[in-house]
Scaffold this active site. Sequence first.
Site, PDB file in Angstrom:
ATOM      1  N   SER A  63       1.067  -1.329   0.423  1.00  0.00           N
ATOM      2  CA  SER A  63       0.251  -0.136   0.200  1.00  0.00           C
ATOM      3  C   SER A  63       0.976   1.054   0.177  1.00  0.00           C
ATOM      4  O   SER A  63       1.695   1.465  -0.798  1.00  0.00           O
ATOM      5  CB  SER A  63      -0.505  -0.099   1.263  1.00  0.00           C
ATOM      6  OG  SER A  63      -1.992   1.146   1.069  1.00  0.00           O
TER       7      SER A  63
ATOM      8  N   ASP B  61      -8.476  -5.457  -5.915  1.00  0.00           N
ATOM      9  CA  ASP B  61      -8.385  -4.464  -4.953  1.00  0.00           C
ATOM     10  C   ASP B  61      -9.415  -2.768  -4.710  1.00  0.00           C
ATOM     11  O   ASP B  61      -9.745  -2.326  -5.787  1.00  0.00           O
ATOM     12  CB  ASP B  61      -6.753  -3.369  -5.284  1.00  0.00           C
ATOM     13  CG  ASP B  61      -6.670  -3.097  -4.242  1.00  0.00           C
ATOM     14  OD1 ASP B  61      -7.341  -2.277  -3.288  1.00  0.00           O
ATOM     15  OD2 ASP B  61      -5.223  -2.446  -4.551  1.00  0.00           O
TER      16      ASP B  61
ATOM     17  N   HIS C 133      -6.986  -5.641  -1.429  1.00  0.00           N
ATOM     18  CA  HIS C 133      -6.084  -4.514  -1.244  1.00  0.00           C
ATOM     19  C   HIS C 133      -4.986  -5.719   0.126  1.00  0.00           C
ATOM     20  O   HIS C 133      -4.346  -5.500  -0.679  1.00  0.00           O
ATOM     21  CB  HIS C 133      -6.397  -3.157  -0.550  1.00  0.00           C
ATOM     22  CG  HIS C 133      -5.218  -2.542  -0.405  1.00  0.00           C
ATOM     23  ND1 HIS C 133      -4.713  -2.211  -1.699  1.00  0.00           N
ATOM     24  CD2 HIS C 133      -5.084  -1.930   0.619  1.00  0.00           C
ATOM     25  CE1 HIS C 133      -3.933  -1.142  -1.215  1.00  0.00           C
ATOM     26  NE2 HIS C 133      -3.969  -0.753  -0.078  1.00  0.00           N
TER      27      HIS C 133
END
Length: 269
Positions: A80, A174, A208
């Site tokens: 991330s 995601d 994600h």
Amino acid sequence: GNGPFPGIIDLYGTGGGLPEYRACLLANYGFAVLALAFYSYEDLPKEMKEFHLEYFEEAVNYMLQHTQVKGPGIGLLGHSKGGDLCISMASFLKGITATALINGSVANVGAVLRYKDITIPPLGINPKRIKVGKSGIADIVDALNNPLEGPDKQSFIPLEKAECCFLFIVGQDDHNWKSEFFAVEGSKRLQAHGKEKPEIVCYPGAGHYIEPPFFPMCAASMHLLFGKPVMWGGEPKAHCEAQIDAWQQIQAFFRKHLSGKPSGTSSKL
């Protein structure tokens, strides 16, 4: 063993603090791993407003000089927000040989990034593009601006400056942002500048939070930057399988580029 071992710096995302579990698990497989906090931990800044790459450079130099770390370069692993920080480190700092990104961005997000006389602004956000369903959980996948358009081009990290190999791990479901788009655009930019094409491994149905194997899928949680619960995406079975495979891909990538040995082979005298 006695070492020295291939060295990796491990970065997480906007949750802040110091998650160490992934670094601990990687260390079981023969890597010397530094889990690096970068905000909301001890004397570090409490909020994500601006980052100075000199802080991360200090960590790289620490690893390069450590007696238990096998040189000449080290690896970076980021998820991330940690992903775009790793790309920035690889682009501007010396001593990086391999960079693996788990659903990372090729644009700087969330905070201003500074290094010496360079400033990279964060990618713009349009809150009007956030969708909130009956559950009250937000879908922010379309919130970020396009880093290929207008002033937002300044947020695109110059990854063509990097002297390392890249691995992009992509969850195709995601919902934090468009990870596959970022990976493809990063690949295009590298190749346009005559650099090696990065490895891109895509997982349909993965969200994600691609964690180490057998961690439960995180479908939604509080997002510290948006201040509300958001959906992270992912279909449980596909996500679980992606976590198992991605873990192997990451280790094989670092073994190949940091120790010169393909996965599963032992050194012979």
